[in-house]
Design a protein around this motif. Structure first.
Motif, PDB file in Angstrom:
ATOM      1  N   SER A  75      -9.212  21.340  -0.063  1.00  0.00           N
ATOM      2  CA  SER A  75     -10.527  21.984  -0.168  1.00  0.00           C
ATOM      3  C   SER A  75     -10.526  23.378  -0.792  1.00  0.00           C
ATOM      4  O   SER A  75     -11.597  23.960  -0.959  1.00  0.00           O
ATOM      5  CB  SER A  75     -11.144  22.085   1.234  1.00  0.00           C
ATOM      6  N   LYS A 113      -9.792  31.048   3.621  1.00  0.00           N
ATOM      7  CA  LYS A 113     -11.132  31.098   3.042  1.00  0.00           C
ATOM      8  C   LYS A 113     -11.719  32.512   3.174  1.00  0.00           C
ATOM      9  O   LYS A 113     -11.314  33.300   4.007  1.00  0.00           O
ATOM     10  CB  LYS A 113     -12.045  30.062   3.697  1.00  0.00           C
ATOM     11  N   TYR A 149      -1.306  34.322  -1.280  1.00  0.00           N
ATOM     12  CA  TYR A 149      -2.111  35.253  -2.085  1.00  0.00           C
ATOM     13  C   TYR A 149      -1.249  36.297  -2.788  1.00  0.00           C
ATOM     14  O   TYR A 149      -1.611  36.787  -3.864  1.00  0.00           O
ATOM     15  CB  TYR A 149      -3.178  35.931  -1.215  1.00  0.00           C
ATOM     16  N   ASN A 182     -10.125  26.115  -3.670  1.00  0.00           N
ATOM     17  CA  ASN A 182     -10.057  26.332  -5.121  1.00  0.00           C
ATOM     18  C   ASN A 182      -8.792  27.060  -5.559  1.00  0.00           C
ATOM     19  O   ASN A 182      -8.157  26.675  -6.546  1.00  0.00           O
ATOM     20  CB  ASN A 182     -11.275  27.139  -5.584  1.00  0.00           C
ATOM     21  N   ARG A 202     -10.430  35.459  -9.674  1.00  0.00           N
ATOM     22  CA  ARG A 202     -10.004  34.048  -9.738  1.00  0.00           C
ATOM     23  C   ARG A 202     -10.226  33.543 -11.179  1.00  0.00           C
ATOM     24  O   ARG A 202     -11.330  33.730 -11.715  1.00  0.00           O
ATOM     25  CB  ARG A 202     -10.855  33.241  -8.754  1.00  0.00           C
TER      26      ARG A 202
HETATM   27  O1  TDX Z   1     -10.042  36.869  -0.531  1.00  0.00           O
HETATM   28  C1  TDX Z   1     -11.007  36.413  -1.168  1.00  0.00           C
HETATM   29  N1  TDX Z   1     -11.812  37.253  -1.869  1.00  0.00           N
HETATM   30  C2  TDX Z   1     -12.893  36.827  -2.578  1.00  0.00           C
HETATM   31  O2  TDX Z   1     -13.600  37.639  -3.187  1.00  0.00           O
HETATM   32  C3  TDX Z   1     -11.316  34.990  -1.181  1.00  0.00           C
HETATM   33  C4  TDX Z   1     -10.438  34.022  -0.435  1.00  0.00           C
HETATM   34  C5  TDX Z   1     -12.418  34.579  -1.895  1.00  0.00           C
HETATM   35  N2  TDX Z   1     -13.186  35.458  -2.581  1.00  0.00           N
HETATM   36  C6  TDX Z   1     -14.396  34.973  -3.282  1.00  0.00           C
HETATM   37  C7  TDX Z   1     -14.250  33.754  -4.144  1.00  0.00           C
HETATM   38  C8  TDX Z   1     -15.598  33.085  -4.014  1.00  0.00           C
HETATM   39  O3  TDX Z   1     -16.519  33.656  -4.924  1.00  0.00           O
HETATM   40  O4  TDX Z   1     -15.307  34.585  -2.228  1.00  0.00           O
HETATM   41  C9  TDX Z   1     -16.054  33.432  -2.601  1.00  0.00           C
HETATM   42  C10 TDX Z   1     -15.798  32.320  -1.598  1.00  0.00           C
HETATM   43  O5  TDX Z   1     -14.456  31.903  -1.752  1.00  0.00           O
HETATM   44  P1  TDX Z   1     -13.838  30.651  -0.963  1.00  0.00           P
HETATM   45  O6  TDX Z   1     -13.958  30.876   0.502  1.00  0.00           O
HETATM   46  O7  TDX Z   1     -12.505  30.371  -1.539  1.00  0.00           O
HETATM   47  O8  TDX Z   1     -14.906  29.502  -1.300  1.00  0.00           O
HETATM   48  P2  TDX Z   1     -15.369  28.795  -2.683  1.00  0.00           P
HETATM   49  O9  TDX Z   1     -14.342  28.909  -3.732  1.00  0.00           O
HETATM   50  O10 TDX Z   1     -16.757  29.311  -2.972  1.00  0.00           O
HETATM   51  O11 TDX Z   1     -15.439  27.266  -2.195  1.00  0.00           O
HETATM   52  C11 TDX Z   1     -15.937  26.931  -0.881  1.00  0.00           C
HETATM   53  O12 TDX Z   1     -17.239  26.432  -0.946  1.00  0.00           O
HETATM   54  C12 TDX Z   1     -17.417  25.182  -1.585  1.00  0.00           C
HETATM   55  C13 TDX Z   1     -15.024  25.916  -0.206  1.00  0.00           C
HETATM   56  O13 TDX Z   1     -13.693  26.428  -0.128  1.00  0.00           O
HETATM   57  C14 TDX Z   1     -15.065  24.593  -0.934  1.00  0.00           C
HETATM   58  O14 TDX Z   1     -14.290  23.626  -0.234  1.00  0.00           O
HETATM   59  C15 TDX Z   1     -16.493  24.133  -1.014  1.00  0.00           C
HETATM   60  O15 TDX Z   1     -16.564  22.969  -1.791  1.00  0.00           O
END
Ligand code: TDX
Ligand code: NAD
Length: 332
Positions: free
Chosen positions: A82, A187, A327, A84, A271
């Motif tokens: 799950s 996450k 990370y 990314n 990212r």
């Molecule tokens: O440390 C961080 N700093 C940051 O800025 C991390 C881990 C993430 N981020 C950003 C990336 C995204 O814009 O925060 C946002 C949320 O990141 P994630 O928690 O990795 O979620 P995302 O990539 O949006 O995907 C999530 O939502 C859709 C789920 O992990 C997926 O499984 C779902 O399909």
């Protein structure tokens, strides 16, 4: 009383759904979960054995899938790779679980004539500009960006094909970003909360202007149960709670809730291919099935979530160092 097979029931949203199912309905629950790094048996410990049976196994393994499917009346399929960021480091498990695993379940559900509900994501639709007045709907064309979202898109298309070609009794839901208890510390929201608890600064990718449409995992669970009980076979439902927030706003809110200065975070490398904005139009599920989210105030849902991580360190602590080590490989 019927038996609902829940794949990925030891993961974040799957375990929230199992709790919801036990509280809100009479069904017996059969969980199939491989217990990857993301699965945690402890997320289900407080549930009675009389209602929930746990089977450890891989959804891509036809023999274990045949055994559990032969005992199920319906399957709700959450199991997936799950994250990314992980999919950018190694996409292979995403292909194996999200595509081959879903295929394996579909074939077994077809053979045993089991009602199938497929859990998917709004990421299959790609991303939106910050100022785009449109939101995703059930007819938005697929345009996934990452290895993760492309394998989820592939799994959705497999489900649609099994409906059309073989008459599988299936529905699909595509939900926006979930938050709440039992979410893995890799996450965004749990990572920042547990960083602060550890005396470390939150880490914001790039400028932090990216927007996510947050929904509490309990609201996602009630939406899935509504579709399972009343959804039209063959249909897709988008699930969201009008919770659009920039990442920067979310980090600042977490810091404030935890009594830290709102600017006490670091910007880190962005990212690759980072989707800019997701936004869900959930009119269809609200009007057709009468579903409404209960957590309408994001701030108070976030406060509850912060408190849950404060209260449950033994649950998240064993995963924290490994998540941060991953990370470090990308400087994030
Ligand atoms: O440390 C961080 N700093 C940051 O800025 C991390 C881990 C993430 N981020 C950003 C990336 C995204 O814009 O925060 C946002 C949320 O990141 P994630 O928690 O990795 O979620 P995302 O990539 O949006 O995907 C999530 O939502 C859709 C789920 O992990 C997926 O499984 C779902 O399909
Ligand atoms: P998660 O990573 O927390 O949990 C995934 C679970 O699946 C874990 O328990 C893991 O052990 C299990 N699993 C992984 N591979 C497996 C395999 N091959 N066989 C059996 N079990 C396996 O994921 P999550 O965030 O709870 O997401 C659940 C579902 O919801 C996924 O399908 C995801 O695409 C979807 N979704 C997630 C979000 C979100 O914000 N997290 C939003 C929309 C949709």
């Amino acid at each position: 009383m019927s038996t609902v097979l829940v794949t990925g029931g030891a993961g974040f949203i799957g375990s929230n759904f199992v709790h919801h199912l036990v509280a809100a309905a009479d069904h017996s629950v059969l969980v199939l979960d491989k217990l990857t790094y993301a699965g945690n048996r402890a997320s289900l410990y407080d549930l009675p054995d009389s209602r929930v049976e746990f089977v450890r196994g891989d959804i891509a393994d036809p023999s274990v899938v045949a055994e559990v499917m032969s005992r199920a009346d319906a399957v709700v399929h959450f199991a997936a790779e799950s994250h990314n960021d992980n999919s950018l480091l190694d996409a292979r498990p995403f292909v194996d679980t999200n595509m081959i695993g879903t295929y394996t379940l579909l074939e077994a559900a077809r053979r045993h004539d089991v009602r199938f509900h497929h859990i998917s994501t709004d990421e299959v639709y790609g991303d939106l500009e910050l100022d785009d007045p449109e939101r995703f709907t059930e007819t938005t064309p697929y345009n996934p960006s990452s290895p993760y979202s492309s394998t989820k898109a592939a799994s959705d298309l497999l489900v649609r094909a099994w409906v059309r070609s073989f008459g599988l009794r299936a529905t699909i839901s595509n939900c926006s970003n979930n938050y709440g208890p039992y979410q893995h510390v890799e996450k965004f929201i749990p990572r920042q909360i547990t960083n602060i608890l550890d005396g470390c600064r939150p880490r914001l990718y790039g400028e932090g202007l990216n927007v996510r449409d947050w929904i509490h995992a309990q609201d996602h669970s009630s939406a899935v149960l509504a579709i399972l009980e009343g959804g039209t076979l063959g249909e897709t439902y988008l699930v969201g709670a009008d919770g659009e927030k920039s990442n920067k706003d979310v980090v600042e809110a977490i810091l404030e809730i935890m009594g830290e200065p709102a600017d006490a975070y670091d910007h880190v490398v962005d990212r690759p291919g980072h989707d800019l904005r997701y936004a869900i139009d959930s009119t269809k599920i609200r009007t057709e099935l009468g579903w409404t989210p209960q957590f309408s105030d994001f701030r108070s849902g976030l406060e509850d979530t912060v408190q849950w991580y404060r209260d449950h360190e033994p649950w998240w602590r064993p995963q924290k160092a490994a998540a941060e080590a991953k990370y470090q490989l990308t400087g994030q």
